[in-house]
Write a protein that holds these residues in place. Structure first.
Motif, PDB file in Angstrom:
ATOM      1  N   LEU A 180       2.184  11.173   9.817  1.00  0.00           N
ATOM      2  CA  LEU A 180       2.243   9.993  10.681  1.00  0.00           C
ATOM      3  C   LEU A 180       2.473   8.731   9.857  1.00  0.00           C
ATOM      4  O   LEU A 180       3.189   7.816  10.271  1.00  0.00           O
ATOM      5  N   THR A 181       1.899   8.715   8.675  1.00  0.00           N
ATOM      6  CA  THR A 181       2.048   7.544   7.815  1.00  0.00           C
ATOM      7  C   THR A 181       3.511   7.339   7.421  1.00  0.00           C
ATOM      8  O   THR A 181       4.058   6.246   7.590  1.00  0.00           O
ATOM      9  N   SER A 182       4.111   8.448   6.999  1.00  0.00           N
ATOM     10  CA  SER A 182       5.503   8.267   6.579  1.00  0.00           C
ATOM     11  C   SER A 182       6.405   7.914   7.749  1.00  0.00           C
ATOM     12  O   SER A 182       7.306   7.089   7.654  1.00  0.00           O
ATOM     13  N   LEU A 200       9.905   0.144   8.404  1.00  0.00           N
ATOM     14  CA  LEU A 200      10.882  -0.332   7.422  1.00  0.00           C
ATOM     15  C   LEU A 200      12.259  -0.467   8.045  1.00  0.00           C
ATOM     16  O   LEU A 200      12.965  -1.448   7.828  1.00  0.00           O
ATOM     17  N   THR A 212      -0.937   8.349  16.826  1.00  0.00           N
ATOM     18  CA  THR A 212      -1.957   7.859  15.904  1.00  0.00           C
ATOM     19  C   THR A 212      -3.266   7.570  16.650  1.00  0.00           C
ATOM     20  O   THR A 212      -4.352   7.956  16.205  1.00  0.00           O
ATOM     21  N   PRO A 231      -2.684   6.569   9.480  1.00  0.00           N
ATOM     22  CA  PRO A 231      -1.425   5.919   9.111  1.00  0.00           C
ATOM     23  C   PRO A 231      -1.492   4.398   9.278  1.00  0.00           C
ATOM     24  O   PRO A 231      -2.387   3.899   9.936  1.00  0.00           O
ATOM     25  N   PHE A 232      -0.538   3.732   8.702  1.00  0.00           N
ATOM     26  CA  PHE A 232      -0.486   2.270   8.797  1.00  0.00           C
ATOM     27  C   PHE A 232       0.969   1.839   8.848  1.00  0.00           C
ATOM     28  O   PHE A 232       1.876   2.616   8.543  1.00  0.00           O
ATOM     29  N   THR A 233       1.180   0.602   9.223  1.00  0.00           N
ATOM     30  CA  THR A 233       2.557   0.089   9.319  1.00  0.00           C
ATOM     31  C   THR A 233       2.866  -0.689   8.035  1.00  0.00           C
ATOM     32  O   THR A 233       1.943  -1.051   7.293  1.00  0.00           O
ATOM     33  N   PRO A 234       4.126  -0.963   7.763  1.00  0.00           N
ATOM     34  CA  PRO A 234       4.480  -1.739   6.567  1.00  0.00           C
ATOM     35  C   PRO A 234       3.763  -3.085   6.550  1.00  0.00           C
ATOM     36  O   PRO A 234       3.293  -3.528   5.503  1.00  0.00           O
ATOM     37  N   GLU A 235       3.635  -3.718   7.759  1.00  0.00           N
ATOM     38  CA  GLU A 235       2.966  -5.034   7.791  1.00  0.00           C
ATOM     39  C   GLU A 235       1.512  -4.936   7.382  1.00  0.00           C
ATOM     40  O   GLU A 235       1.004  -5.758   6.633  1.00  0.00           O
ATOM     41  N   ASN A 278       7.261  11.829   0.617  1.00  0.00           N
ATOM     42  CA  ASN A 278       7.661  10.922   1.695  1.00  0.00           C
ATOM     43  C   ASN A 278       6.845   9.638   1.702  1.00  0.00           C
ATOM     44  O   ASN A 278       7.365   8.558   1.941  1.00  0.00           O
ATOM     45  N   ILE A 279       5.567   9.795   1.450  1.00  0.00           N
ATOM     46  CA  ILE A 279       4.686   8.625   1.448  1.00  0.00           C
ATOM     47  C   ILE A 279       5.076   7.705   0.277  1.00  0.00           C
ATOM     48  O   ILE A 279       5.164   6.484   0.417  1.00  0.00           O
ATOM     49  N   LEU A 305       0.118  -2.673   5.529  1.00  0.00           N
ATOM     50  CA  LEU A 305       0.048  -2.398   4.096  1.00  0.00           C
ATOM     51  C   LEU A 305       0.281  -3.692   3.305  1.00  0.00           C
ATOM     52  O   LEU A 305      -0.508  -4.033   2.405  1.00  0.00           O
ATOM     53  N   ARG A 332      -2.417  12.726   9.720  1.00  0.00           N
ATOM     54  CA  ARG A 332      -2.325  11.348   9.261  1.00  0.00           C
ATOM     55  C   ARG A 332      -1.209  11.130   8.222  1.00  0.00           C
ATOM     56  O   ARG A 332      -0.524  10.099   8.252  1.00  0.00           O
ATOM     57  N   THR A 344      14.765  -3.224   6.137  1.00  0.00           N
ATOM     58  CA  THR A 344      14.680  -3.121   4.685  1.00  0.00           C
ATOM     59  C   THR A 344      15.841  -2.308   4.113  1.00  0.00           C
ATOM     60  O   THR A 344      16.475  -2.713   3.156  1.00  0.00           O
ATOM     61  N   LEU A 400       5.469   6.321  10.575  1.00  0.00           N
ATOM     62  CA  LEU A 400       5.185   4.952  10.999  1.00  0.00           C
ATOM     63  C   LEU A 400       5.772   3.930  10.019  1.00  0.00           C
ATOM     64  O   LEU A 400       6.366   2.914  10.417  1.00  0.00           O
ATOM     65  N   MET A 401       5.617   4.255   8.772  1.00  0.00           N
ATOM     66  CA  MET A 401       6.147   3.375   7.735  1.00  0.00           C
ATOM     67  C   MET A 401       7.675   3.327   7.814  1.00  0.00           C
ATOM     68  O   MET A 401       8.286   2.254   7.735  1.00  0.00           O
ATOM     69  N   GLU A 432      12.306  -3.402  10.113  1.00  0.00           N
ATOM     70  CA  GLU A 432      12.295  -4.603   9.256  1.00  0.00           C
ATOM     71  C   GLU A 432      13.665  -4.819   8.591  1.00  0.00           C
ATOM     72  O   GLU A 432      13.878  -5.801   7.892  1.00  0.00           O
ATOM     73  N   VAL A 475       8.192   5.734   1.270  1.00  0.00           N
ATOM     74  CA  VAL A 475       8.053   4.606   2.206  1.00  0.00           C
ATOM     75  C   VAL A 475       7.209   3.483   1.622  1.00  0.00           C
ATOM     76  O   VAL A 475       7.494   2.299   1.825  1.00  0.00           O
ATOM     77  N   ILE A 476       6.185   3.827   0.825  1.00  0.00           N
ATOM     78  CA  ILE A 476       5.350   2.773   0.243  1.00  0.00           C
ATOM     79  C   ILE A 476       6.174   1.972  -0.769  1.00  0.00           C
ATOM     80  O   ILE A 476       6.176   0.740  -0.777  1.00  0.00           O
ATOM     81  N   ALA A 516      10.472  -4.104  -1.185  1.00  0.00           N
ATOM     82  CA  ALA A 516      11.132  -5.063  -0.291  1.00  0.00           C
ATOM     83  C   ALA A 516      10.392  -6.390  -0.281  1.00  0.00           C
ATOM     84  O   ALA A 516      10.958  -7.432   0.039  1.00  0.00           O
ATOM     85  N   ARG A 517       9.100  -6.343  -0.584  1.00  0.00           N
ATOM     86  CA  ARG A 517       8.300  -7.564  -0.598  1.00  0.00           C
ATOM     87  C   ARG A 517       8.146  -8.126  -2.022  1.00  0.00           C
ATOM     88  O   ARG A 517       7.257  -8.950  -2.274  1.00  0.00           O
ATOM     89  N   ILE A 541       2.407  12.786  -2.314  1.00  0.00           N
ATOM     90  CA  ILE A 541       3.348  13.221  -1.280  1.00  0.00           C
ATOM     91  C   ILE A 541       4.612  12.373  -1.307  1.00  0.00           C
ATOM     92  O   ILE A 541       4.555  11.146  -1.190  1.00  0.00           O
ATOM     93  N   MET A 586       9.343   1.631  -0.851  1.00  0.00           N
ATOM     94  CA  MET A 586      10.348   0.822  -0.173  1.00  0.00           C
ATOM     95  C   MET A 586       9.734  -0.435   0.423  1.00  0.00           C
ATOM     96  O   MET A 586      10.274  -1.541   0.281  1.00  0.00           O
ATOM     97  N   ALA A 587       8.579  -0.283   1.044  1.00  0.00           N
ATOM     98  CA  ALA A 587       7.930  -1.413   1.697  1.00  0.00           C
ATOM     99  C   ALA A 587       7.507  -2.459   0.670  1.00  0.00           C
ATOM    100  O   ALA A 587       7.702  -3.666   0.874  1.00  0.00           O
TER     101      ALA A 587
END
Lengths: 122, 626
Positions: free
Chosen positions: B406-408, B415, B443, A106-110, A13-14, A112, B403, B420, B410-411, B418, A17-18, A24-25, A11, A20-21
């Motif tokens: 929501l992931t994108s 970001l 979520t 879902p999860f947040t950048p932190e 979008n995912i 992950l 989900r 970024t 939330l991420m 942050e 964002v992944i 960035a690290r 996907i 990018m996160a």
């Protein structure tokens, strides 16, 4: 030298964002959008860690995981399953197949970053 | 003529009977009077016929004696006195002679009277001749002529006396006979009247009482339900009329009964059609759990025809021990099982198919409360369960589908915050934070939804272990401590005594406590109070969360445990959850074998209470406490 992460995700979008996160690290990110590509990239990209979605085209995540863990050359690469599947039986199955960590979407950048950092640092 | 006046009334009959008795008594009286009169007549007759003649004869004899004395006086020189006496006495004699002559009654009396009538004048002449006394001496004349003549006359008088005395004796005898006859005949007639009276009395009492016996019998028969019984009575008196009315009454009772029977049959038909038409299985059993009715739906579900099932034991028709024990209990205590007891549906397997039934059992009682059986209604909820399963699958799929986006989101929020992709200003940061908060809320909802669907489908395993309820309560509110303090709400623990360990899944129960405390916090204003209580009641530990919030209206108190239910309040915006936390709590508590409810009064706050079973392994307490 920065660590290499193979993101197996279909996907857009995912992926964005992944990437990018992680970038960035300071991670080096390679993306594979289906199971077959993922298996090829494991050999060409030689990642230090694999972020694996379970629902992907061609070969699904479980099969990829199984394949990786059966192969002597790839079985030591840590795998973090990143999935919308939150059912306990899925988590259990992934763990049995050798997944090092299971991150439910879902999860947040932190979150992950925390998981990736922990697993890749091992 | 009045319908109720008989043609020949009983009164008339009784009166006639009395008349007969009166007539008989009158007859007896007349008979006695006749006898008395006859007897009196007889006595009068004696007096009339003989007594006067006797008296006259006696007087005549007296007169003759006195005249004899007068003659002797004359002879002895008292001539004047003798003559006077003689003459005066003569009148007396003649007077009595006339009386005797007037009263000739007896045979021979006439001759005697005639003889006296001839002798006496001669005697008078002889006295005259004595007085003349010319030829002989008076004494000699007296002795030779007068005295014999006198004796002759006296003799006739005596005859008269005797004949009448004899007649009187005869008459007296006759009168006595007549009197005796009167006595005996009167006694006989009296006896006859008494016998007749007795017989008549007996007859008339029987005549009145006998029909009454028939009525007693008829009343008993009708009382026993034999309404076709009729009283046979052909007389036309009051009894006959009573019989007519009685039979009319019985006939009306029959009509009434027939009408009732018809109505009853109609009702029964109606009920039977309803029972047959109903899709739910209906099983009626006797108090000793033998089948008495099976409707077509039940015949179908259990593969047995009603006529074959009748009389069989419940277990032979529905082979389920649990259901039988519920039915048995209902028959024993006369009360259907509680909601929790029948919560688990009855599952019937026939070949490859599986049917699920919701159980309802009611006692069958008469109006007087006598137990006559049980009615078990089994509602086929197979399709409902299927729908429920589809719903769970749907929820699961939806939550899964949520989900990824929501992931994108939330991420992306993360970001951006942050920085970024680059710097953001304060206002942008504020907006991003608000959006991120809502994405997190979403979520949370998705996670809860999934939990719920998993609990409902029984996929969420419960890991039971003996745990300390006080510790769970304390640990689970620790996570909320920061929020509680921030909102300015006071949290109080109310631990009663030393509650036993409970058999529970620490994580799940912890979740329940923090969910309920979280709700309480959401609805409690700053300055309010939340009381977390733990107390043991028998074999249950009660954990309660009391708040000083707005309370829950009565009509919502059961519904708040349903999925997606939220109490709608006027003027209250925000502070709303997804409405599934309590539904999940309920499922978790029930999976532990406990129950959950709320006690609330609008304006005074709410108190949520749930129970957990006391652990069977009490010894484990010390180890857990360490």
């Amino acid at each position: 030298m920065s660590k290499k992460v193979l993101v197996v995700e279909d996907i857009k979008n995912i992926i964005m964002v992944i990437r990018m996160a992680l970038e960035a690290r300071g991670y080096q990110v390679m993306v594979a959008q289906d199971g077959v590509t993922a298996m090829q990239e494991v050999f060409s990209f030689k990642p230090d860690l694999i972020l694996l979605d379970l629902v992907i085209p061609k070969l699904d995540g479980f099969m990829v995981l199984e394949g990786l863990k059966k192969d002597e050359k790839t079985k030591d690469i840590p795998v973090v399953v990143v999935s919308a599947k939150a059912a306990e039986e899925d988590i259990k199955r992934a763990k049995e197949l050798g997944a090092d960590e299971y991150l439910v979407k879902p999860f947040t950048p932190e979150e992950l970053a925390e998981v990736v950092g922990r697993v890749a640092g091992q | 003529m009045n319908e109720l006046t008989p043609k020949k009334s009983l009164r008339t009959k009784v009166l006639i009977g009395y008349m007969v008795l009166i007539v008989a008594t009158a007859g007896l009286g007349i008979w006695s009077v006749v006898n008395f009169v006859t007897l009196g007549g007889a006595i009068g007759h004696i007096l009339q016929r003989n007594y006067r003649s006797i008296e006259a004869a006696q007087m005549m004899l007296d007169s003759l004696e006195r005249q004899d004395s007068a003659e002797l006086m004359y002879l002895f020189g008292q001539e004047k006195q003798g003559e006077d006496l003689f003459n005066s006495t003569e009148a007396t004699f003649l007077e009595n002679y006339a009386q005797a002559k007037d009263n000739i009654t007896e045979v021979g009396e006439q001759e005697i009277i005639e003889s006296i009538g001839k002798l006496y004048p001669e005697y008078l002449l002889l006295f005259d001749r004595l007085r003349a006394a010319d030829r002989e001496t008076p004494s000699e004349f007296y002795l030779n002529t007068v005295k014999p003549h006198l004796d002759e006359t006296k003799k006739e008088c005596r005859n008269l006396l005797r004949i009448n005395q004899n007649a009187m004796l005869r008459a007296e005898k006759q009168a006595r006979r007549r009197s005796d006859y009167a006595i005996y005949s009167s006694i006989s007639v009296l006896a006859l009247v008494i016998i007749f009276g007795l017989l008549f009395g007996f007859k008339i009492s029987r005549f009145i009482i006998r029909p009454l016996h028939r009525f007693i019998l008829a009343t008993r028969e009708i009382g026993d339900g034999r309404l076709d019984y009729a009283v046979q009575e052909e007389s036309q008196d009051e009894i006959g009329l009573l019989a007519q009315e009685f039979n009319k009454m019985a006939s009306r009772l029959r009509e009434y009964q027939a009408m009732n029977l018809e109505r009853l049959i109609a009702e029964q038909k109606k009920t039977s059609v309803i029972v047959d038409t109903i899709d739910d299985c209906i099983i009626v059993a006797s108090p000793d759990n033998r089948i008495t009715l099976l409707n077509p739906a039940a015949e179908n579900a259990f593969g047995i025809r009603e006529d074959l099932a009748k009389g069989k034991h419940f277990l032979e028709v529905v082979n389920d021990e649990r259901l039988l024990s519920l039915v048995k209990k209902t028959a024993e205590i006369g009360q259907g099982p509680a909601a929790e007891e029948v919560e688990k549906p009855l599952v019937v397997r026939r070949g490859d198919t599986e049917q699920a039934f919701r159980i309802r059992i009611n006692p069958l009682k008469t109006e007087t409360g006598k137990m006559i059986g049980t009615v078990t209604v089994l509602q086929d909820i197979t399709h409902l369960r299927e729908v429920d399963r589809l719903k769970s699958d749907f929820v699961s799929a939806v939550s899964h589908e949520f989900r990824t986006p929501l992931t994108s989101m939330l991420m992306a929020m993360g970001l951006l915050l942050e920085k970024t992709p680059g710097e953001i200003n304060e206002k942008q940061k504020e907006l991003l934070e608000a959006t991120k908060e809502d994405v997190e809320r979403l979520t949370h909802l998705v996670n809860n939804l999934l939990d719920l669907s998993r609990i409902e489908s029984g996929k969420l395993g419960i890991d039971i272990a003996p745990i300390d309820p006080v510790q769970i309560a304390k640990v689970s509110v620790d996570l909320l401590r920061k929020q509680i303090d921030e909102k300015g709400v006071e949290l109080v623990f109310d631990i009663q005594g030393l509650p036993s360990l409970v058999d529970a899944d620490a994580d799940k129960i912890g979740w329940v406590v923090s969910n309920i405390v979280g709700n309480a916090l959401r609805y409690t204003e700053s300055g309010g109070k939340i009381t977390l209580g733990v107390t043991q009641k028998g074999e249950r530990v009660h954990i309660s969360v009391q708040d000083t919030g707005p309370g829950i209206p009565k009509e919502y108190q059961d519904k708040i445990f349903e999925k997606f239910f939220q109490v709608k309040r006027k003027g209250v915006v925000g502070a709303r959850g997804a409405g599934i936390g309590l539904a999940i709590s309920k499922e978790i508590v029930r999976a532990h074998g406990g129950s959950i409810w709320v006690e609330s009064e609008e304006g005074k706050g709410s108190k949520f209470i749930f129970t957990l079973p006391v652990s069977k392994q009490r010894i484990g307490k010390d180890t857990v406490n360490e």
